[in-house]
Design a protein around this motif. Structure first.
Motif, short mmCIF file in Angstrom:
data_model
loop_
_atom_site.label_atom_id
_atom_site.label_comp_id
_atom_site.label_asym_id
_atom_site.label_seq_id
_atom_site.Cartn_x
_atom_site.Cartn_y
_atom_site.Cartn_z
N TYR A 36 87.39 -57.32 -89.76
CA TYR A 36 86.07 -57.58 -90.35
C TYR A 36 85.94 -59.05 -90.76
O TYR A 36 86.87 -59.66 -91.27
N SER A 37 84.76 -59.59 -90.55
CA SER A 37 84.50 -60.98 -90.91
C SER A 37 83.07 -61.11 -91.42
O SER A 37 82.16 -60.46 -90.90
N ASN A 38 82.90 -61.96 -92.42
CA ASN A 38 81.56 -62.28 -92.93
C ASN A 38 80.96 -63.49 -92.21
O ASN A 38 79.86 -63.91 -92.54
N GLU A 40 78.95 -65.83 -90.01
CA GLU A 40 77.65 -65.65 -89.38
C GLU A 40 77.72 -66.00 -87.91
O GLU A 40 78.34 -66.99 -87.52
#
Length: 151
Positions: A36-38, A40
């Motif tokens: 998971y990565s935030n 953009e």
């Protein structure tokens, strides 16, 4: 047409995104929640997260894919499922999977697994190189040009 990326261990995501965004081709990265990565993503690029199960990403990719899409994966098994569905399938080392090479690739994978299962060791994949990145980009650009002129 869209581009699907088997994203958990794909070293060429940046190249795919760059070339796709330039051509306004949508990209879907399928990856497990453990990655998971935030971060953009650019417009036209989305990430689909799946459970960390053994083939969860593969099943989701096949579910999302339609004839004419392009898939980037190093997974021979996933490639073998995508080819009959009418996808163009590329390996990050710069070669295209097709009906002529997939059988030999699967057999090689199977034989290596049997050797390891018997307690022996096999060589792992060669390191990913700058030359591999260039080879992949060249193949991707060539395929994208062919596909966009077909439309």
């Amino acid at each position: 047409m869209k581009i699907l990326i088997d994203g958990d261990a794909c070293p060429v995501k940046d190249i795919v995104i760059e070339e796709a965004v330039r051509r306004k081709i949508p990209v879907t990265i399928v990856t497990s929640f453990s990655h998971y990565s935030n971060a953009e993503q650019p417009p036209g690029v989305k990430t689909v997260y799946v459970d960390s199960g053994a083939d969860a990403a593969d099943f989701r990719i096949i579910q999302l894919a339609v004839k004419g899409d392009l898939l980037v994966t190093q997974d021979y098994g996933l490639a073998s499922l995508a080819l009959p569905k009418g996808l163009t399938v590329l390996h990050h080392k710069g070669f295209q999977y097709d009906n002529d090479n997939i059988g030999q690739l699967l057999e090689s994978r199977y034989l290596s697994a049997m050797i390891r299962k018997s307690g022996k060791r096999t060589k792992g994949p060669k390191p990913f190189t700058t030359e591999d990145r260039h080879k992949f980009r060249h193949l991707l650009v060539t395929i994208l040009k062919e596909k966009t002129t077909e439309s």
